[in-house]
Design a protein around this motif. Structure first.
Motif, PDB file in Angstrom:
ATOM      1  N   VAL A 155      23.395   1.646  -4.494  1.00 20.05           N
ATOM      2  CA  VAL A 155      22.019   1.191  -4.535  1.00 20.05           C
ATOM      3  C   VAL A 155      21.570   1.127  -5.999  1.00 20.05           C
ATOM      4  CG1 VAL A 155      21.050   3.523  -4.300  1.00 20.05           C
ATOM      5  CG2 VAL A 155      19.694   1.529  -3.630  1.00 20.05           C
ATOM      6  N   GLN A 156      20.814   0.090  -6.317  1.00 19.87           N
ATOM      7  CA  GLN A 156      20.287  -0.057  -7.669  1.00 19.87           C
ATOM      8  C   GLN A 156      18.780   0.202  -7.637  1.00 19.87           C
ATOM      9  OE1 GLN A 156      22.288  -2.888  -6.372  1.00 19.87           O
ATOM     10  NE2 GLN A 156      23.929  -1.534  -7.022  1.00 19.87           N
ATOM     11  N   LEU A 157      18.304   0.829  -8.690  1.00 15.98           N
ATOM     12  CA  LEU A 157      16.893   1.183  -8.773  1.00 15.98           C
ATOM     13  C   LEU A 157      16.298   0.574 -10.026  1.00 15.98           C
ATOM     14  CD1 LEU A 157      17.196   4.985  -7.931  1.00 15.98           C
ATOM     15  CD2 LEU A 157      16.863   3.098  -6.348  1.00 15.98           C
ATOM     16  N   GLN A 158      15.110   0.001  -9.872  1.00 14.13           N
ATOM     17  CA  GLN A 158      14.402  -0.540 -11.017  1.00 14.13           C
ATOM     18  C   GLN A 158      12.967  -0.056 -10.973  1.00 14.13           C
ATOM     19  OE1 GLN A 158      14.916  -4.811 -10.960  1.00 14.13           O
ATOM     20  NE2 GLN A 158      16.811  -4.663 -12.125  1.00 14.13           N
ATOM     21  N   ALA A 159      12.519   0.487 -12.080  1.00 12.73           N
ATOM     22  CA  ALA A 159      11.173   1.051 -12.128  1.00 12.73           C
ATOM     23  C   ALA A 159      10.446   0.606 -13.376  1.00 12.73           C
ATOM     24  CB  ALA A 159      11.229   2.573 -12.058  1.00 12.73           C
ATOM     25  N   PRO A 160       9.978  -0.630 -13.407  1.00 16.95           N
ATOM     26  CA  PRO A 160       9.153  -1.062 -14.529  1.00 16.95           C
ATOM     27  C   PRO A 160       7.779  -0.411 -14.452  1.00 16.95           C
ATOM     28  CG  PRO A 160       9.186  -2.733 -12.837  1.00 16.95           C
ATOM     29  CD  PRO A 160      10.123  -1.651 -12.378  1.00 16.95           C
ATOM     30  N   GLY A 161       6.989  -0.628 -15.427  1.00 15.11           N
ATOM     31  CA  GLY A 161       5.636  -0.083 -15.399  1.00 15.11           C
ATOM     32  C   GLY A 161       5.495   1.037 -16.394  1.00 15.11           C
ATOM     33  N   GLY A 162       4.654   2.011 -16.071  1.00 10.42           N
ATOM     34  CA  GLY A 162       4.338   3.045 -17.033  1.00 10.42           C
ATOM     35  C   GLY A 162       3.298   2.530 -17.993  1.00 10.42           C
ATOM     36  N   GLY A 163       3.103   3.238 -19.078  1.00  5.22           N
ATOM     37  CA  GLY A 163       2.147   2.794 -20.063  1.00  5.22           C
ATOM     38  C   GLY A 163       1.437   3.929 -20.751  1.00  5.22           C
ATOM     39  N   LEU A 164       0.423   3.552 -21.523  1.00  3.54           N
ATOM     40  CA  LEU A 164      -0.387   4.508 -22.276  1.00  3.54           C
ATOM     41  C   LEU A 164      -1.773   4.571 -21.663  1.00  3.54           C
ATOM     42  CD1 LEU A 164      -1.066   6.263 -24.766  1.00  3.54           C
ATOM     43  CD2 LEU A 164      -1.536   4.126 -25.994  1.00  3.54           C
ATOM     44  N   VAL A 165      -2.196   5.767 -21.276  1.00  8.16           N
ATOM     45  CA  VAL A 165      -3.519   5.949 -20.680  1.00  8.16           C
ATOM     46  C   VAL A 165      -4.180   7.177 -21.292  1.00  8.16           C
ATOM     47  CG1 VAL A 165      -2.882   4.860 -18.486  1.00  8.16           C
ATOM     48  CG2 VAL A 165      -2.626   7.340 -18.773  1.00  8.16           C
ATOM     49  N   GLN A 166      -5.482   7.278 -21.072  1.00 12.17           N
ATOM     50  CA  GLN A 166      -6.212   8.451 -21.545  1.00 12.17           C
ATOM     51  C   GLN A 166      -6.189   9.553 -20.495  1.00 12.17           C
ATOM     52  OE1 GLN A 166     -10.118   6.999 -22.676  1.00 12.17           O
ATOM     53  NE2 GLN A 166      -9.466   6.828 -24.810  1.00 12.17           N
ATOM     54  N   ALA A 167      -6.390  10.757 -20.933  1.00 16.62           N
ATOM     55  CA  ALA A 167      -6.463  11.887 -20.013  1.00 16.62           C
ATOM     56  C   ALA A 167      -7.550  11.635 -18.973  1.00 16.62           C
ATOM     57  CB  ALA A 167      -6.753  13.167 -20.775  1.00 16.62           C
ATOM     58  N   GLY A 168      -7.214  11.970 -17.724  1.00 16.48           N
ATOM     59  CA  GLY A 168      -8.141  11.763 -16.620  1.00 16.48           C
ATOM     60  C   GLY A 168      -7.963  10.450 -15.901  1.00 16.48           C
ATOM     61  N   ALA A 169      -7.198   9.566 -16.478  1.00 19.51           N
ATOM     62  CA  ALA A 169      -6.978   8.246 -15.880  1.00 19.51           C
ATOM     63  C   ALA A 169      -5.929   8.319 -14.773  1.00 19.51           C
ATOM     64  CB  ALA A 169      -6.545   7.254 -16.947  1.00 19.51           C
ATOM     65  N   SER A 170      -5.755   7.179 -14.105  1.00 19.89           N
ATOM     66  CA  SER A 170      -4.754   7.055 -13.037  1.00 19.89           C
ATOM     67  C   SER A 170      -3.740   5.983 -13.393  1.00 19.89           C
ATOM     68  CB  SER A 170      -5.426   6.694 -11.712  1.00 19.89           C
ATOM     69  OG  SER A 170      -6.321   7.700 -11.298  1.00 19.89           O
ATOM     70  N   LEU A 171      -2.566   6.122 -12.813  1.00 22.88           N
ATOM     71  CA  LEU A 171      -1.496   5.164 -13.041  1.00 22.88           C
ATOM     72  C   LEU A 171      -0.588   5.188 -11.828  1.00 22.88           C
ATOM     73  CD1 LEU A 171      -0.572   3.318 -15.416  1.00 22.88           C
ATOM     74  CD2 LEU A 171       0.959   5.178 -16.098  1.00 22.88           C
ATOM     75  N   ARG A 172      -0.065   4.037 -11.442  1.00 21.67           N
ATOM     76  CA  ARG A 172       0.882   3.996 -10.322  1.00 21.67           C
ATOM     77  C   ARG A 172       2.210   3.447 -10.816  1.00 21.67           C
ATOM     78  NH1 ARG A 172       0.883   0.858  -4.480  1.00 21.67           N
ATOM     79  NH2 ARG A 172       1.452  -0.933  -5.767  1.00 21.67           N
ATOM     80  N   LEU A 173       3.250   4.203 -10.551  1.00 20.67           N
ATOM     81  CA  LEU A 173       4.603   3.763 -10.846  1.00 20.67           C
ATOM     82  C   LEU A 173       5.232   3.193  -9.581  1.00 20.67           C
ATOM     83  CD1 LEU A 173       5.928   6.746 -12.998  1.00 20.67           C
ATOM     84  CD2 LEU A 173       4.755   4.674 -13.751  1.00 20.67           C
ATOM     85  N   SER A 174       6.058   2.170  -9.760  1.00 23.64           N
ATOM     86  CA  SER A 174       6.765   1.547  -8.645  1.00 23.64           C
ATOM     87  C   SER A 174       8.255   1.566  -8.919  1.00 23.64           C
ATOM     88  CB  SER A 174       6.303   0.099  -8.467  1.00 23.64           C
ATOM     89  OG  SER A 174       4.917   0.026  -8.219  1.00 23.64           O
ATOM     90  N   CYS A 175       9.019   1.681  -7.861  1.00 25.97           N
ATOM     91  CA  CYS A 175      10.478   1.672  -7.967  1.00 25.97           C
ATOM     92  C   CYS A 175      11.021   0.757  -6.884  1.00 25.97           C
ATOM     93  CB  CYS A 175      11.027   3.080  -7.816  1.00 25.97           C
ATOM     94  SG  CYS A 175      12.828   3.190  -7.850  1.00 25.97           S
ATOM     95  N   ALA A 176      11.742  -0.263  -7.290  1.00 25.88           N
ATOM     96  CA  ALA A 176      12.346  -1.201  -6.352  1.00 25.88           C
ATOM     97  C   ALA A 176      13.811  -0.868  -6.162  1.00 25.88           C
ATOM     98  CB  ALA A 176      12.202  -2.620  -6.881  1.00 25.88           C
ATOM     99  N   THR A 177      14.241  -0.830  -4.925  1.00 27.84           N
ATOM    100  CA  THR A 177      15.645  -0.552  -4.630  1.00 27.84           C
ATOM    101  C   THR A 177      16.319  -1.813  -4.137  1.00 27.84           C
ATOM    102  OG1 THR A 177      15.278   0.071  -2.330  1.00 27.84           O
ATOM    103  CG2 THR A 177      15.026   1.794  -3.977  1.00 27.84           C
ATOM    104  N   SER A 178      17.588  -1.931  -4.429  1.00 30.83           N
ATOM    105  CA  SER A 178      18.360  -3.075  -3.965  1.00 30.83           C
ATOM    106  C   SER A 178      19.790  -2.633  -3.736  1.00 30.83           C
ATOM    107  CB  SER A 178      18.316  -4.212  -4.990  1.00 30.83           C
ATOM    108  OG  SER A 178      18.877  -3.798  -6.225  1.00 30.83           O
ATOM    109  N   GLY A 179      20.529  -3.426  -3.025  1.00 34.92           N
ATOM    110  CA  GLY A 179      21.920  -3.110  -2.746  1.00 34.92           C
ATOM    111  C   GLY A 179      22.112  -2.521  -1.369  1.00 34.92           C
ATOM    112  N   ARG A 180      21.236  -1.619  -0.991  1.00 33.50           N
ATOM    113  CA  ARG A 180      21.203  -1.076   0.359  1.00 33.50           C
ATOM    114  C   ARG A 180      19.754  -0.798   0.702  1.00 33.50           C
ATOM    115  NH1 ARG A 180      25.627   3.319   1.977  1.00 33.50           N
ATOM    116  NH2 ARG A 180      24.389   3.126   3.861  1.00 33.50           N
ATOM    117  N   THR A 181      19.471  -0.667   1.947  1.00 29.96           N
ATOM    118  CA  THR A 181      18.083  -0.429   2.327  1.00 29.96           C
ATOM    119  C   THR A 181      17.648   0.950   1.861  1.00 29.96           C
ATOM    120  OG1 THR A 181      18.780   0.381   4.485  1.00 29.96           O
ATOM    121  CG2 THR A 181      18.204  -1.947   4.316  1.00 29.96           C
TER     122      THR A 181
END
Length: 123
Positions: free
Chosen positions: A1-27
């Motif tokens: 299975v391959q995993l790809q997780a783009p995203g991330g970034g620079l935020v200030q304290a107290g902020a929110s952020l969502r990371l995503s991870c896409a899988t491929s190769g197998r379910t």
């Protein structure tokens, strides 16, 4: 299975952020999925994991109540919603997949890793 997780970034304290991870190769439903993080000069630490069905989750004490892991097996996606971010959350975040017969928070229990994405929280 391959995993790809783009995203991330620079935020200030107290902020929110969502990371995503896409899988491929197998379910993605064949694997327990987890997020780990590694700060400069430190070991890679467990953050959260989710069971195959999504019905069971485990969190590190440091993120409990602030972070939420979820998955959408139909889309082969895993997410990490991060709220109330703190400067100490700054790290490279990795998604990982495990087909161990039991849940584990150990790095050694995960055989598949994404490339890592930088999250920086400024004070």
């Amino acid at each position: 299975v391959q995993l790809q997780a783009p995203g991330g970034g620079l935020v200030q304290a107290g902020a929110s952020l969502r990371l995503s991870c896409a899988t491929s190769g197998r379910t993605s439903s064949d694997y327990r999925m987890a997020w780990f993080r590694q700060a400069p000069g430190k070991e890679r630490d467990f953050v959260a994991l989710i069971s195959w069905s999504g019905g069971s989750t485990i969190y590190a004490d440091s993120v409990k109540g602030r972070f939420t892991i979820s998955r959408d097996n139909a889309k082969n996606m895993v997410y990490l919603q991060m709220n109330s971010l703190k400067p100490e959350d700054t790290a490279v975040y990795y998604c990982a997949a495990s087909n161990f017969p039991y849940s584990t928070t150990s790095v050694t229990g995960y055989g598949y890793w994404g490339q890592g994405t930088q999250v920086t929280v400024s004070s």
